[in-house]
Design a protein around this motif. Structure first.
Motif, PDB file in Angstrom:
ATOM      1  N   ARG A 130      26.327  81.705  78.347  1.00 47.11           N
ATOM      2  CA  ARG A 130      25.721  81.853  79.671  1.00 47.11           C
ATOM      3  C   ARG A 130      26.279  80.801  80.629  1.00 47.11           C
ATOM      4  O   ARG A 130      26.555  81.094  81.784  1.00 47.11           O
TER       5      ARG A 130
ATOM      6  N   ASP B 296      13.453  72.546  77.569  1.00 47.73           N
ATOM      7  CA  ASP B 296      14.406  73.272  76.736  1.00 47.73           C
ATOM      8  C   ASP B 296      13.747  73.883  75.505  1.00 47.73           C
ATOM      9  O   ASP B 296      14.084  75.000  75.105  1.00 47.73           O
TER      10      ASP B 296
ATOM     11  N   GLN C 192      21.911  78.541  70.722  1.00 48.36           N
ATOM     12  CA  GLN C 192      22.931  77.635  71.257  1.00 48.36           C
ATOM     13  C   GLN C 192      24.172  78.403  71.699  1.00 48.36           C
ATOM     14  O   GLN C 192      24.744  78.116  72.757  1.00 48.36           O
TER      15      GLN C 192
ATOM     16  N   ARG D 187      12.102  76.961  76.707  1.00 47.83           N
ATOM     17  CA  ARG D 187      13.070  78.042  76.895  1.00 47.83           C
ATOM     18  C   ARG D 187      13.460  78.660  75.554  1.00 47.83           C
ATOM     19  O   ARG D 187      13.594  79.878  75.430  1.00 47.83           O
TER      20      ARG D 187
ATOM     21  N   TRP E  68      12.860  82.516  74.408  1.00 50.66           N
ATOM     22  CA  TRP E  68      13.968  83.312  73.881  1.00 50.66           C
ATOM     23  C   TRP E  68      13.635  83.838  72.486  1.00 50.66           C
ATOM     24  O   TRP E  68      13.873  85.002  72.172  1.00 50.66           O
TER      25      TRP E  68
ATOM     26  N   GLU F 238      24.305  81.555  72.666  1.00 50.30           N
ATOM     27  CA  GLU F 238      23.965  82.301  73.876  1.00 50.30           C
ATOM     28  C   GLU F 238      23.912  81.393  75.102  1.00 50.30           C
ATOM     29  O   GLU F 238      24.402  81.753  76.173  1.00 50.30           O
ATOM     30  N   GLN F 239      23.353  80.210  74.948  1.00 47.44           N
ATOM     31  CA  GLN F 239      23.270  79.276  76.076  1.00 47.44           C
ATOM     32  C   GLN F 239      24.665  78.831  76.504  1.00 47.44           C
ATOM     33  O   GLN F 239      24.951  78.716  77.696  1.00 47.44           O
ATOM     34  N   ARG F 240      25.527  78.598  75.555  1.00 49.52           N
ATOM     35  CA  ARG F 240      26.902  78.183  75.864  1.00 49.52           C
ATOM     36  C   ARG F 240      27.649  79.302  76.591  1.00 49.52           C
ATOM     37  O   ARG F 240      28.325  79.061  77.589  1.00 49.52           O
TER      38      ARG F 240
END
Length: 74
Positions: free
Chosen positions: A68, A38, A62, A41, A45, A64-66
């Motif tokens: 996605r 992570d 965070q 990643r 990013w 953006e990950q949520r």
């Protein structure tokens, strides 16, 4: 032959610190692999070393990950 070792790339001080901290906290090897993945990643990013990240960078990642994760749900 035991003397024929494969060269290993040096570990960055940040990665070494993260590994040491997780080991000290008794994180399982699987959890450590996941955290290291992570952070990788996040660095990809971010486009630079994670040690240069601001709190706002972390927040944007965070979010953006949520988002996605929600887009992947059926």
């Amino acid at each position: 032959m035991m003397n024929d070792l494969v060269p290993v790339e040096p570990i960055s001080p940040l990665r070494q610190r993260l590994i040491e901290d997780m080991t000290m906290r008794r994180f399982s090897p699987e959890t450590q692999r996941n955290y290291l993945r992570d952070v990788g990643r996040f660095a990809t990013w971010l486009g630079r070393s994670p040690h240069t990240a601001t709190a706002e960078d972390v927040r944007r990642f965070q979010i953006e990950q949520r988002e996605r994760a929600f887009r992947r749900r059926p």
